[in-house]
Scaffold this active site. Structure first.
Site, PDB file in Angstrom:
ATOM      1  N   GLN A  86      35.296  84.269  28.614  1.00  0.00           N
ATOM      2  CA  GLN A  86      35.060  83.740  29.959  1.00  0.00           C
ATOM      3  C   GLN A  86      34.505  84.794  30.904  1.00  0.00           C
ATOM      4  O   GLN A  86      33.816  84.465  31.875  1.00  0.00           O
ATOM      5  CB  GLN A  86      36.363  83.169  30.534  1.00  0.00           C
ATOM      6  N   HIS A  95      28.490  79.987  23.669  1.00  0.00           N
ATOM      7  CA  HIS A  95      28.313  78.795  24.490  1.00  0.00           C
ATOM      8  C   HIS A  95      28.908  78.929  25.892  1.00  0.00           C
ATOM      9  O   HIS A  95      28.697  78.069  26.730  1.00  0.00           O
ATOM     10  CB  HIS A  95      28.892  77.565  23.779  1.00  0.00           C
ATOM     11  N   THR A 122      24.655  85.175   4.983  1.00  0.00           N
ATOM     12  CA  THR A 122      23.351  85.421   5.580  1.00  0.00           C
ATOM     13  C   THR A 122      23.404  85.154   7.079  1.00  0.00           C
ATOM     14  O   THR A 122      23.874  84.110   7.526  1.00  0.00           O
ATOM     15  CB  THR A 122      22.285  84.524   4.935  1.00  0.00           C
ATOM     16  N   CYS A 162      40.364  72.721  25.123  1.00  0.00           N
ATOM     17  CA  CYS A 162      41.076  72.651  23.850  1.00  0.00           C
ATOM     18  C   CYS A 162      42.325  71.791  23.937  1.00  0.00           C
ATOM     19  O   CYS A 162      42.899  71.413  22.922  1.00  0.00           O
ATOM     20  CB  CYS A 162      41.460  74.061  23.390  1.00  0.00           C
TER      21      CYS A 162
END
Length: 415
Positions: A209, A231, A267, A355
């Site tokens: 945050q 995000h 990868t 959440c």
């Protein structure tokens, strides 16, 4: 409901001219978005930066032929951009699949690096993000690791003296978030890190945050491990990063081909790493252009306006000054946060951590801050971001005020 029509705020460039950041298409029509702490829209400039690595530069960055050159160079640039945002050495940045994975790698990695994970202790706090709390619970359940929770005061702050008293020879790690995801409260990480270092114990901080919203510098902060989430920085979901201090040994969560300094096999998702790098670079520029002051001004404007419209009923959850510039967690006496949001469909906000959305229990964060059930269930988190405008703030004030008055008027009169 009247949809919000965002108007981009100007960005000041180094040569003095201003330009407006492009508005994500998803914000063109719909409720006013005030849930940036849950997730931020992908900045169109970030999407543009990652597109070539989805369509053209598809090679494996570990390949020795020509198709690996561009992806390999892009990873190097992305690492440098992320490092610059937090004042770190690019060689210490490990890309992960999320901020939660970065937290898990930091905490589990330190504990499992010990010969006997059941003989060590992790010190944290009850107001951490679930990514930290559940990782700690899993370590206790699977390995017997001792977990100690430091108390927080009514503002959500840790007393560094409590850490000094709790830390001991069994302590393997201290994990304290930089900024709380619900209240925005900023913990004294530099002070806590000094105490941990004096005992030879590494400190991890979840900065998902905080990064990009307040200045961070690893030298001054003193943390040994720091987690980021893409995000929250206007990059896509599915990418995060972990700063790891040199010399600190971690046990990897995913073993394999040795990518990411041997700490995260697989990868590398070059396009997502490029997106995080571009987002970090934009965030660094925004901070330099006083972007935090803009958010703080809007946040305070919203709180003051609501307080004026609903006198004596609006109260703040969290410290009045030690908090993120764009986070406002408040309550309105006599109203549940869920009821207020349901009555205000023109505003997209939350009652706490995304959440926990849909969970009927009061916020564990506010309960840990010694608030009673009524106060904990009345909480409303309004988080402001890059495309929030003064007009959005004024509309939000009007809509919340109207909904609050309607709900209060429906309540039976007190005898």
């Amino acid at each position: 409901m009247t949809p919000s029509r965002p108007t981009s705020h100007p960005t000041t460039h180094s040569d003095g001219h201003q330009s407006a950041p492009p508005v994500p298409p998803g914000l063109d029509d719909g409720p006013i978005y005030l849930d940036y702490n849950a997730t931020a829209p992908v900045d169109p400039r970030v999407a543009e930066a990652m597109l070539p690595h989805l369509m053209t530069h598809f090679g494996n960055p570990s390949s020795g032929h020509a198709y690996g050159e561009q992806p390999r160079a892009a990873l190097t640039r992305a690492r440098a951009h992320v490092a610059a945002l937090i004042g770190a050495d690019p060689g210490r940045i490990v890309f992960t699949g999320s901020g939660s994975e970065a937290d898990a790698l930091a905490i589990t990695g330190v504990v499992l690096a010990h010969p006997d994970p059941g003989a060590v202790e992790v010190i944290t706090q009850p107001t951490e993000h679930p990514a930290v709390l559940e990782t700690c619970r899993a370590l206790h359940r699977r390995h017997g690791t001792q977990i100690t929770h430091l108390p927080v005061d009514a503002d959500g702050l840790i007393d560094p003296g409590d850490l000094a008293a709790a830390i001991g020879p069994r302590t393997a790690l201290v994990s304290i978030m930089a900024a709380n995801n619900e209240t925005g409260v900023l913990q004294p990480i530099a002070d806590l890190a000094r105490i941990a270092r004096a005992h030879g114990v590494p400190l991890h901080t979840d900065a998902a945050q905080a990064a990009g919203k307040i200045p961070l510098d690893m030298a001054g902060l003193g943390a040994d491990l720091l987690s980021l989430a893409g995000h929250k920085l206007y990059a896509p979901t599915g990418i995060g990063a972990l700063f790891v201090r040199p010399g600190l040994r971690l046990e990897p969560l995913v073993s394999g081909g040795g990518q990411e300094h041997g700490l995260r096999a697989g990868t590398e998702p070059v396009a997502l790493a490029v997106a995080l790098g571009a987002a970090a670079d934009l965030a660094r520029a925004d901070l330099a252009a006083d972007g935090a002051d803009r958010l703080r001004t809007l946040r305070d404007r919203l709180y003051q306006a609501l307080d004026e419209e609903l006198p004596g009923r609006v109260y703040l959850n969290g410290h009045p000054t030690r908090r993120l510039p764009g986070t406002l967690n408040l309550g309105i006496t006599g109203l549940r946060g869920t009821d207020l949001l349901a009555a205000t469909p023109g505003i997209a906000a939350s009652t706490g951590s995304a959440c926990h959305t849909g969970t009927p229990q009061p916020s564990p964060v506010l309960q840990a801050m010694h608030h009673d059930t009524d106060r904990a269930t009345s909480a409303l988190r309004l988080s402001i971001g890059r495309w929030t405008t003064p007009a959005d703030i004024d509309q939000t004030t009007q809509q919340i005020t109207a909904s609050a008055r309607t709900l209060l008027n429906r309540q039976p009169a007190t005898p």
